[in-house]
Design a protein around this motif. Structure first.
Motif, PDB file in Angstrom:
ATOM      1  N   TYR A  39      13.697 -12.104   5.520  1.00 45.30           N
ATOM      2  CA  TYR A  39      14.541 -11.548   4.458  1.00 45.30           C
ATOM      3  C   TYR A  39      14.101 -10.103   4.273  1.00 45.30           C
ATOM      4  N   LEU A  40      14.986  -9.184   4.559  1.00 45.17           N
ATOM      5  CA  LEU A  40      14.657  -7.758   4.548  1.00 45.17           C
ATOM      6  C   LEU A  40      15.419  -7.088   3.411  1.00 45.17           C
ATOM      7  N   GLY A  41      14.670  -6.539   2.461  1.00 49.95           N
ATOM      8  CA  GLY A  41      15.305  -5.891   1.317  1.00 49.95           C
ATOM      9  C   GLY A  41      16.201  -4.752   1.743  1.00 49.95           C
ATOM     10  N   VAL A  42      17.367  -4.653   1.115  1.00 44.95           N
ATOM     11  CA  VAL A  42      18.372  -3.681   1.520  1.00 44.95           C
ATOM     12  C   VAL A  42      17.931  -2.249   1.209  1.00 44.95           C
ATOM     13  N   LEU A  43      16.902  -2.087   0.389  1.00 42.94           N
ATOM     14  CA  LEU A  43      16.411  -0.746   0.055  1.00 42.94           C
ATOM     15  C   LEU A  43      15.341  -0.243   1.026  1.00 42.94           C
ATOM     16  N   LEU A  44      14.891  -1.094   1.914  1.00 46.99           N
ATOM     17  CA  LEU A  44      13.810  -0.718   2.826  1.00 46.99           C
ATOM     18  C   LEU A  44      14.320   0.141   3.982  1.00 46.99           C
ATOM     19  N   HIS A  45      13.412   0.895   4.558  1.00 46.08           N
ATOM     20  CA  HIS A  45      13.739   1.765   5.690  1.00 46.08           C
ATOM     21  C   HIS A  45      12.607   1.658   6.711  1.00 46.08           C
ATOM     22  N   GLU A  46      12.920   1.720   7.989  1.00 44.91           N
ATOM     23  CA  GLU A  46      11.901   1.493   9.015  1.00 44.91           C
ATOM     24  C   GLU A  46      10.797   2.546   9.012  1.00 44.91           C
ATOM     25  N   ASN A  47      11.005   3.696   8.381  1.00 42.49           N
ATOM     26  CA  ASN A  47       9.979   4.725   8.345  1.00 42.49           C
ATOM     27  C   ASN A  47       8.971   4.527   7.223  1.00 42.49           C
ATOM     28  N   PHE A  48       9.207   3.538   6.350  1.00 37.00           N
ATOM     29  CA  PHE A  48       8.211   3.228   5.329  1.00 37.00           C
ATOM     30  C   PHE A  48       6.978   2.657   6.015  1.00 37.00           C
ATOM     31  N   ARG A  49       5.811   3.004   5.510  1.00 33.86           N
ATOM     32  CA  ARG A  49       4.578   2.413   6.027  1.00 33.86           C
ATOM     33  C   ARG A  49       3.513   2.502   4.942  1.00 33.86           C
ATOM     34  N   VAL A  50       2.490   1.638   5.059  1.00 31.64           N
ATOM     35  CA  VAL A  50       1.372   1.697   4.127  1.00 31.64           C
ATOM     36  C   VAL A  50       0.720   3.075   4.219  1.00 31.64           C
ATOM     37  N   ASP A  51       0.587   3.753   3.079  1.00 40.90           N
ATOM     38  CA  ASP A  51       0.069   5.120   3.084  1.00 40.90           C
ATOM     39  C   ASP A  51      -0.635   5.379   1.762  1.00 40.90           C
ATOM     40  N   ARG A  52      -1.971   5.416   1.785  1.00 46.31           N
ATOM     41  CA  ARG A  52      -2.722   5.612   0.550  1.00 46.31           C
ATOM     42  C   ARG A  52      -2.739   7.074   0.106  1.00 46.31           C
ATOM     43  N   LEU A  53      -2.280   7.980   0.984  1.00 41.40           N
ATOM     44  CA  LEU A  53      -2.339   9.397   0.637  1.00 41.40           C
ATOM     45  C   LEU A  53      -1.330   9.775  -0.438  1.00 41.40           C
ATOM     46  N   LYS A  54      -0.295   8.947  -0.630  1.00 42.32           N
ATOM     47  CA  LYS A  54       0.755   9.260  -1.593  1.00 42.32           C
ATOM     48  C   LYS A  54       0.666   8.379  -2.838  1.00 42.32           C
ATOM     49  N   MET A  55      -0.517   7.833  -3.115  1.00 39.20           N
ATOM     50  CA  MET A  55      -0.666   6.907  -4.226  1.00 39.20           C
ATOM     51  C   MET A  55      -0.518   7.617  -5.567  1.00 39.20           C
ATOM     52  N   THR A  56       0.019   6.886  -6.553  1.00 39.17           N
ATOM     53  CA  THR A  56       0.088   7.379  -7.921  1.00 39.17           C
ATOM     54  C   THR A  56      -1.287   7.238  -8.564  1.00 39.17           C
ATOM     55  N   ASP A  57      -1.443   7.809  -9.761  1.00 39.99           N
ATOM     56  CA  ASP A  57      -2.703   7.653 -10.487  1.00 39.99           C
ATOM     57  C   ASP A  57      -2.998   6.184 -10.763  1.00 39.99           C
ATOM     58  N   ASP A  58      -1.968   5.416 -11.140  1.00 39.27           N
ATOM     59  CA  ASP A  58      -2.162   3.988 -11.399  1.00 39.27           C
ATOM     60  C   ASP A  58      -2.606   3.272 -10.128  1.00 39.27           C
ATOM     61  N   GLY A  59      -2.006   3.666  -8.994  1.00 41.05           N
ATOM     62  CA  GLY A  59      -2.387   3.048  -7.731  1.00 41.05           C
ATOM     63  C   GLY A  59      -3.833   3.336  -7.368  1.00 41.05           C
ATOM     64  N   ILE A  60      -4.271   4.583  -7.614  1.00 42.79           N
ATOM     65  CA  ILE A  60      -5.658   4.959  -7.323  1.00 42.79           C
ATOM     66  C   ILE A  60      -6.618   4.167  -8.203  1.00 42.79           C
ATOM     67  N   CYS A  61      -6.286   4.021  -9.488  1.00 39.97           N
ATOM     68  CA  CYS A  61      -7.143   3.258 -10.408  1.00 39.97           C
ATOM     69  C   CYS A  61      -7.235   1.794  -9.973  1.00 39.97           C
ATOM     70  N   SER A  62      -6.111   1.243  -9.544  1.00 42.96           N
ATOM     71  CA  SER A  62      -6.112  -0.148  -9.079  1.00 42.96           C
ATOM     72  C   SER A  62      -6.964  -0.299  -7.826  1.00 42.96           C
ATOM     73  N   LEU A  63      -6.905   0.701  -6.947  1.00 45.52           N
ATOM     74  CA  LEU A  63      -7.696   0.655  -5.718  1.00 45.52           C
ATOM     75  C   LEU A  63      -9.192   0.713  -6.029  1.00 45.52           C
ATOM     76  N   LEU A  64      -9.569   1.604  -6.951  1.00 50.49           N
ATOM     77  CA  LEU A  64     -10.975   1.720  -7.325  1.00 50.49           C
ATOM     78  C   LEU A  64     -11.481   0.435  -7.981  1.00 50.49           C
ATOM     79  N   LYS A  65     -10.642  -0.175  -8.794  1.00 50.73           N
ATOM     80  CA  LYS A  65     -11.017  -1.436  -9.436  1.00 50.73           C
ATOM     81  C   LYS A  65     -11.209  -2.527  -8.389  1.00 50.73           C
ATOM     82  N   LEU A  66     -10.365  -2.502  -7.367  1.00 59.41           N
ATOM     83  CA  LEU A  66     -10.436  -3.513  -6.312  1.00 59.41           C
ATOM     84  C   LEU A  66     -11.756  -3.432  -5.558  1.00 59.41           C
ATOM     85  N   VAL A  67     -12.124  -2.231  -5.108  1.00 58.40           N
ATOM     86  CA  VAL A  67     -13.339  -2.102  -4.285  1.00 58.40           C
ATOM     87  C   VAL A  67     -14.606  -2.118  -5.133  1.00 58.40           C
TER      88      VAL A  67
END
Length: 350
Positions: free
Chosen positions: A264-292
């Protein structure tokens, strides 16, 4: 093996997603916003416009499903989100009941209901063991005749959810009848609006049909999730999901669909999307720090950095249950901190 893009949404799937979003205060617009925030800088103007158009069409489907919907205990029971640490493992009772057994190739409502129930009863009446539960449903292990059914202790879910899962597995038919009565009016509205929506989605179908004529699904999976898997040699059916626009759900479990892979492929997705931590939001960075900052997860990263490892091995070395290791690895995978490669009998993390 063929990769087939189906040209019509699965009504039952879209309806479950629409009601799930309604009960939990989610929206297609919110998913679009999250995607554009994360990936928007990489999109061309034409690609952004296509996403905006697809979002508008998906919102119409979600609105049709929820028009006149009466909130009540039954809706809460079946669609309230089961909260977990991992977005991928967030689910609800209705997703487990429907997505675990749904055949992606059957788009008609009544046929979907009939085949889903039949598939569930065949599976639950035979020997099985549980592998995992997540937003795509229940994953099963094959079990030998006479083996105990089912083992819930190894699943990393709260006790209240464990009890609900037990009731589902032991009383599926009666619960399915109740859920079907709840779904039918909303699903009929979805089925009625689709003929007006589909002509405008043809460019999206054409795009993915062209993509999968040149690229294997495994390549897209690795881009989106950092997972590398050797899929069995079966046909892969891809169905674009409107309401779950930012999600990708795939099955490779041999008991979930015995003769094909389902995506099931979401209609909003695009093949050029990829996991990329360089573009993280502040909330994403805080979540990452909490994780590690968690000692066990940090130690998992150290071990996987030294050599590729699998869950049972890490469980023995660290004295944690396999289920705990599996949950930790899922979170690290979502954060883009590890990669997964599926071998013949186990998944290796690096």
């Amino acid at each position: 093996m063929k990769q087939i893009v189906l040209r019509s949404p699965v009504v039952l799937y879209e309806t479950v997603e629409a009601l799930y979003q309604h009960v939990n205060g989610l929206s297609v617009e919110g998913r679009k916003r999250d995607l554009l925030q994360k990936f928007g800088s990489k999109l061309t103007r034409t690609e952004r416009e296509q996403i905006e158009q697809s979002c508008a069409l998906a919102a119409k489907v979600a609105e049709a499903a929820c028009t006149g919907l009466e909130d009540g205990p039954a809706l809460e029971t079946f669609f309230r989100k089961w909260e977990t640490e991992s977005k991928w493992q967030n689910t609800c009772l209705s997703k487990l009941m429907i997505f675990s057994f749904l055949d992606i190739r059957t788009t008609d409502l009544e046929q979907s209901l009939q085949r889903t129930r039949q598939s569930a009863e065949e599976r639950l009446n035979g020997p099985y063991l549980l592998r995992d539960i997540n937003s795509g449903g229940i994953s099963f292990y094959a079990a030998e005749p006479g083996q105990p059914i089912p083992q819930l202790a190894g699943l990393m879910i709260e006790e209240q959810y464990r009890w609900r899962l037990y009731k589902l597995l032991t009383n599926y038919s009666a619960m399915f009848d109740e859920l079907s009565a709840l779904l039918r009016p909303a699903a009929q509205r979805v089925q009625d609006i689709l003929p007006r929506i589909l002509p405008q989605l043809q460019p999206v179908y054409d795009h993915w049909e062209q993509y999968f004529s040149c690229h294997p699904f495994s390549e897209l999976l690795e881009r989106f999730t950092n997972q590398s898997m050797q899929l069995a040699e079966m046909d892969t059916y891809i169905n674009l999901s409107l309401v779950a626009g930012g999600d990708m759900i795939y099955t490779y479990d041999e008991l979930a669909c015995s003769d094909c892979h389902q995506v099931y492929l979401g209609v909003l997705l695009h093949e050029n999307f990829r996991v990329d931590r360089l573009k993280m939001t502040d909330d994403g960075i805080c979540s990452l720090l909490k994780l590690v900052a968690d000692r066990s997860k940090f130690e998992l990263l150290r071990r996987c950095a030294r050599q590729p490892s699998y869950c049972q091995q890490l469980s023995r070395e660290m004295g944690l249950t396999t289920a705990t290791i599996s949950r930790h690895m899922r979170l690290l995978l979502e954060a883009g901190l590890v990669r997964a490669r599926k071998g013949e009998s186990r998944i290796y993390y690096t």
